[in-house]
Design an enzyme around this catalytic site. Structure first.
Site, short mmCIF file in Angstrom:
data_model
loop_
_atom_site.label_atom_id
_atom_site.label_comp_id
_atom_site.label_asym_id
_atom_site.label_seq_id
_atom_site.Cartn_x
_atom_site.Cartn_y
_atom_site.Cartn_z
CD GLU B 209 -1.31 -0.15 3.70
OE1 GLU B 209 -2.31 -0.86 3.56
OE2 GLU B 209 -1.05 0.44 4.75
CG HIS B 247 -2.85 0.57 7.78
ND1 HIS B 247 -2.68 -0.27 6.71
CD2 HIS B 247 -3.65 -0.08 8.64
CE1 HIS B 247 -3.35 -1.39 6.92
NE2 HIS B 247 -3.95 -1.29 8.09
#
Lengths: 386, 290
Positions: B209, B247
Site C-alpha cells: 500500500e 494505517h
C-alpha cells in the site's frame, strides 16, 4: 496530531530553547495591543496547519502597532491551502545573520529517530535534500543512549564553523532530542534556526507533530488539539474510533480495514466513479459504529449512494447488518445502499437484511458492489436533476 | 508445511484473559492451533479455553515449551510484552495490538537486535499456515492448504485476496500479515526470502500500500533474489497526498510513498502487478502449475 507554531514555541520555551518574544491573537485589535507591548518591528504569522505560509501571504512584517493590525486584518481573510486563518502569532522581529535547519524525525528504514541538520535553512528542506544532499547532516539516534552531548556538538560543528555558535546549537539540539523523547513527537523541526546580529542562536519557527499512538500518555498535548483543524464529522469519527477522510466524489464508502478501504476507493476510480470518502469502521464493529459511519457520510451532500464492503474477520457481518437496518430506520435514509457482506457470520448478516423492510441492494463480489454503487449514484443524480 | 509457523508450533497467548485475547484464543483452538497456554500478570492458575494461564512468559515457557507467542495486550503495555518475550528467548513473536507508540517500537527494535527473536507486527492480523497453525485474528475458514505464499501490509484486503484464491481452488502455503505501522519487525524482504527458500511455496502474492518505501526495497530484492513468480497489488492509488489513510504508515508525503512509484519499481523487477484488487486471484491462477 499537528501543533501550531505558537504551541510548539511554548514547548520550546519550557525546555529553555531560545525563542523570540511572541503572543497569539485572534483579532486585529489584539494584534495591535501585542505589537505595542513588544515594541519596534514585529512579524505577524498565520497559525494554520499548512506549509508555505510565507508564499501565501500569511507572514508579514509591521513597523508599528497600527500597521500590525492592518496586515493582520489581511491575514485573517486568507485561506491557506484550504485552511482559514483563525489565529496569528505576533513576534518580535530579529536581524538575521544566518539561517539553518534542525529537525528530528523517524527513519523508517533504520527504525530509529534521525537528526537532520543543514546550514541551508529557511527553505524547504526536502528541496535541499533532493538538490544538494551534501548540505544535509544526518545522524541516527541510538535509543539506548539517546543523543549524547558529544554527538550533538559534533553534529552542530558540521553545520557551524564558529565554535561558539556550534556550542549554542548543540545545546538546542540536545533539548530537541529531549522533547522528542518525552513528548512522543514524530517530527520536531526548527526552520529556520537563526544566528542574530549579536551571535545568539534562536529558534525562529517551531513545527511539532505528535505521534497519534502516543497521545494516550500525553494528556496535556491532547488539550492543544485545535478544534478548527477538523470538521465536526472528522471529530465525531475520531471519537468513535473510525478512520475517516473526506474526498470529493459521490460514492460513499463504508469498509472494514484500511487496506480494503483504500482498495475499494481504487476500484471505484477504476470503474469510472468517484469515492466520496475513505472510511474504516475498524475491527470490532458494533451496530452503533455503523450508524455513526452513515451519519458522517450522509452529512456530505455530494453523496449519492453508499457502498458497504465488509470482509468479516473480527468484524461480524450480522453486527454490520443490524447497524444498517437501524441506521436506515432511525435516519430515514433514502440514499441507495449496496451491501456486500462476506466472512464471519455472512449468512446471518444477509438474512437480517433480507428479512427487514429496509431496501438495500445485495452484492456478492467486490467488483459487483462497486459497480452497483457507481450505477446507483449516477441514477440518483439523474433523478435529482430531472 | 510453510514458513514461520506449522504443526510443530507451540503457541503462547500474551494477554490471554483480555476481551480480544480470550475470544481469539478460542478461535485459534477451534482451528486446531496448538495453544499451550497464556500469560497475564497476577492471573496464574486461571484457565482460558482450557489452557493454563501463567504470570510471566518465562514461567509459561518453562512449563509448556512454547516456541511462539501471539500478543493481544493493550497499546500501553504491548512493547513491554514484546520485550518480555524477547528476554525469555521466544523464537517467534506476533504482535496483533494496534496503536503502539512509535517511540516504544524504536526501543523494541533495539531490544530485538542480537536476540534470537523474530517479531511480526505490530498492528497486524498475524500468520496462518492453513490446516496447521493459525496465529492471529484472520478468519480461518477462508484459507485452503496449498502452495501460494501471501504477504501483505493489510488485514482485510488480505482476506479478500485469500478468498479469491480459495474460491478458485488455489491453496496457500502460508499467509503473513506484516502490519501497517511505520515500524514493524518483519518486512516484505524478510518474508520474500523465506518464501523463496520454502520448498512448498511455488508462487508469491505481495499486497502493498501507499507510504514508505518498503515495496521499492522489496522490488530490488525480488529482482536479485527471487526466482519464483510474484503477483502484486498496491492499495491507495486514489488516496490524496498528505492524508493518513487509516494505517499510520499509509501516508504519501514529500513525493515519496506514491502507489505509481511502487507499481513501476515492481513491474521493473518482473513482478506482475494487478491493476485492480479483484483480478489478483485470476492472475495467480494463470501462474500456478496445475
Amino acid at each position: 496530531m499537528n501543533l501550531h507554531e505558537y504551541q510548539g514555541r511554548e514547548i520550546f520555551a519550557a525546555y529553555d530553547i531560545p525563542v523570540l518574544r511572541a503572543e497569539v491573537a485572534s483579532t486585529p485589535d489584539e494584534v495591535r495591543e501585542i505589537a505595542a507591548r513588544i515594541g519596534g518591528t514585529v512579524v505577524v504569522k498565520a497559525q494554520v496547519h499548512a506549509g508555505g505560509r510565507g508564499k501565501a501571504g500569511g507572514v508579514k512584517l509591521a513597523e508599528n502597532p497600527d500597521q500590525a493590525a492592518e496586515v493582520a486584518k489581511a491575514i485573517f481573510k486568507l485561506k491557506i491551502k484550504g485552511w482559514p486563518v483563525k489565529k496569528v502569532m505576533v513576534a518580535e522581529a530579529s536581524e538575521i545573520a544566518s539561517e539553518a535547519y534542525f529537525g528530528i524525525t523517524l527513519d523508517r528504514e533504520a527504525r530509529r529517530n534521525v537528526v537532520i541538520c543543514s546550514a541551508a535553512g529557511g527553505i524547504d528542506i526536502e528541496e535541499v535534500a533532493a538538490k544538494t544532499p551534501d548540505k544535509i547532516v544526518r545522524h541516527l539516534v541510538n535509543p539506548s543512549t539517546g543523543l549524547t552531548d558529544a554527538e550533538a556538538l559534533d553534529i552542530a560543528k558540521r553545520v557551524y564553523s564558529d565554535e561558539k555558535t556550534a556550542q549554542q546549537a548543540a545545546v538546542i539540539l540536545s533539548k530537541l532530542a529531549k522533547i522528542a523523547k518525552e513528548k512522543d513527537t514524530s517530527l520536531i523541526e526548527i526552520n529556520p534556526l537563526i544566528v542574530d546580529e549579536t551571535g545568539k542562536v534562536i529558534a525562529l519557527d517551531a513545527k511539532v507533530v505528535i505521534d497519534d499512538n502516543g497521545l494516550f500518555r500525553q494528556p496535556e498535548l491532547e488539550k492543544l488539539r485545535d478544534p478548527d483543524s477538523e470538521t465536526k464529522w472528522e471529530r465525531m469519527a475520531r471519537e468513535k474510533g473510525l478512520s475517516y477522510v473526506k474526498l470529493d466524489g459521490d460514492v460513499g464508502c463504508v469498509v472494514n480495514g484500511a487496506g480494503l478501504a483504500m482498495a475499494t476507493m481504487d476500484l471505484i476510480k477504476y470503474y469510472g466513479g468517484n469515492p466520496a470518502n475513505f472510511l474504516d469502521i475498524g475491527g470490532s464493529s458494533s451496530p452503533g459504529k455503523v450508524l455513526t459511519a452513515m451519519q458522517i457520510i450522509l452529512a456530505d451532500k455530494n453523496v449519492k449512494s453508499i457502498v458497504f464492503n465488509i470482509f468479516g474477520g473480527i468484524t461480524r457481518c450480522d453486527d454490520v447488518a443490524r447497524g444498517i437496518v437501524d441506521a436506515v430506520k432511525k435516519g430515514k435514509i433514502e440514499h441507495p445502499i449496496v451491501v456486500r457482506l462476506t466472512g464471519t457470520n455472512e449468512e446471518e448478516g444477509r438474512k437480517i437484511l433480507a428479512d427487514s423492510d429496509v431496501k438495500v441492494t445485495p452484492a456478492v463480489t467486490m467488483d459487483e458492489v462497486v459497480q452497483q454503487g457507481i450505477r446507483l449514484a449516477l441514477q440518483n443524480k439523474i433523478a435529482a436533476a430531472s | 508445511m510453510g514458513i514461520l509457523v506449522g504443526k510443530d508450533t507451540k503457541v503462547l497467548v500474551q494477554g490471554i484473559t483480555g476481551r480480544d485475547g480470550s475470544f481469539h484464543t478460542e478461535k485459534m483452538v477451534e482451528y486446531g492451533t496448538n495453544i499451550v497456554g497464556g500469560v497475564t500478570p497476577k492471573k496464574a492458575g486461571q484457565e482460558v479455553a482450557g489452557k493454563p494461564v501463567f504470570n510471566t512468559v518465562k514461567d509459561a515457557v518453562a512449563a509448556t515449551g512454547a516456541n511462539a507467542s501471539v500478543i493481544y495486550v493493550p497499546p500501553p503495555f504491548a512493547a513491554g510484552a514484546i520485550i518480555e518475550a524477547v528476554e525469555a528467548g521466544m523464537p517467534f513473536v506476533a504482535c496483533i495490538t494496534e496503536g503502539v507508540p512509535v517511540s516504544d517500537m524504536v526501543n523494541v527494535w533495539d531490544a530485538l537486535k542480537g536476540s534470537e527473536t523474530r517479531l511480526l507486527g505490530p498492528n497486524c492480523p498475524g500468520v496462518i499456515t492453513p490446516g496447521e497453525c493459525k496465529m492471529g485474528i484472520m478468519p480461518g475458514h477462508i484459507h485452503l492448504p496449498g502452495n501460494v505464499g501471501v504477504v501483505s501490509r493489510s488485514g482485510t484486503l488480505t482476506y479478500e485476496v485469500v478468498d479469491q484464491l480459495t474460491r478458485a481452488g488455489i491453496g496457500q502455503s502460508t499467509c503473513v500479515g506484516i502490519g501497517g505501522d511505520p515500524i514493524i519487525g518483519t518486512k516484505f524482504v524478510d518474508v520474500l526470502d523465506l518464501f523463496e527458500k520454502d520448498p512448498h511455496t511455488t508462487t508469491i502474492v505481495m499486497i502493498g500500500e501507499i507510504g514508505g518505501t518498503d515495496e521499492e526495497v522489496a522490488a530490488e530484492f525480488i529482482s536479485k533474489n527471487v526466482t519464483k513468480p510474484v503477483v502484486s497489488f498496491i492499495a491507495g492509488s486514489s488516496a490524496p497526498p498528505g492524508q493518513k489513510m487509516g494505517h499510520a504508515g499509509a501516508i504519501v508525503s514529500g513525493g515519496s510513498g506514491k502507489a505509481e512509484d511502487k507499481v513501476e519499481a515492481l513491474t521493473k523487477a518482473g513482478v506482475k502487478v494487478a491493476v485492480t484488487p479483484t483480478e489478483i486471484g485470476s492472475m495467480v491462477a494463470g501462474l500456478v502449475p496445475a
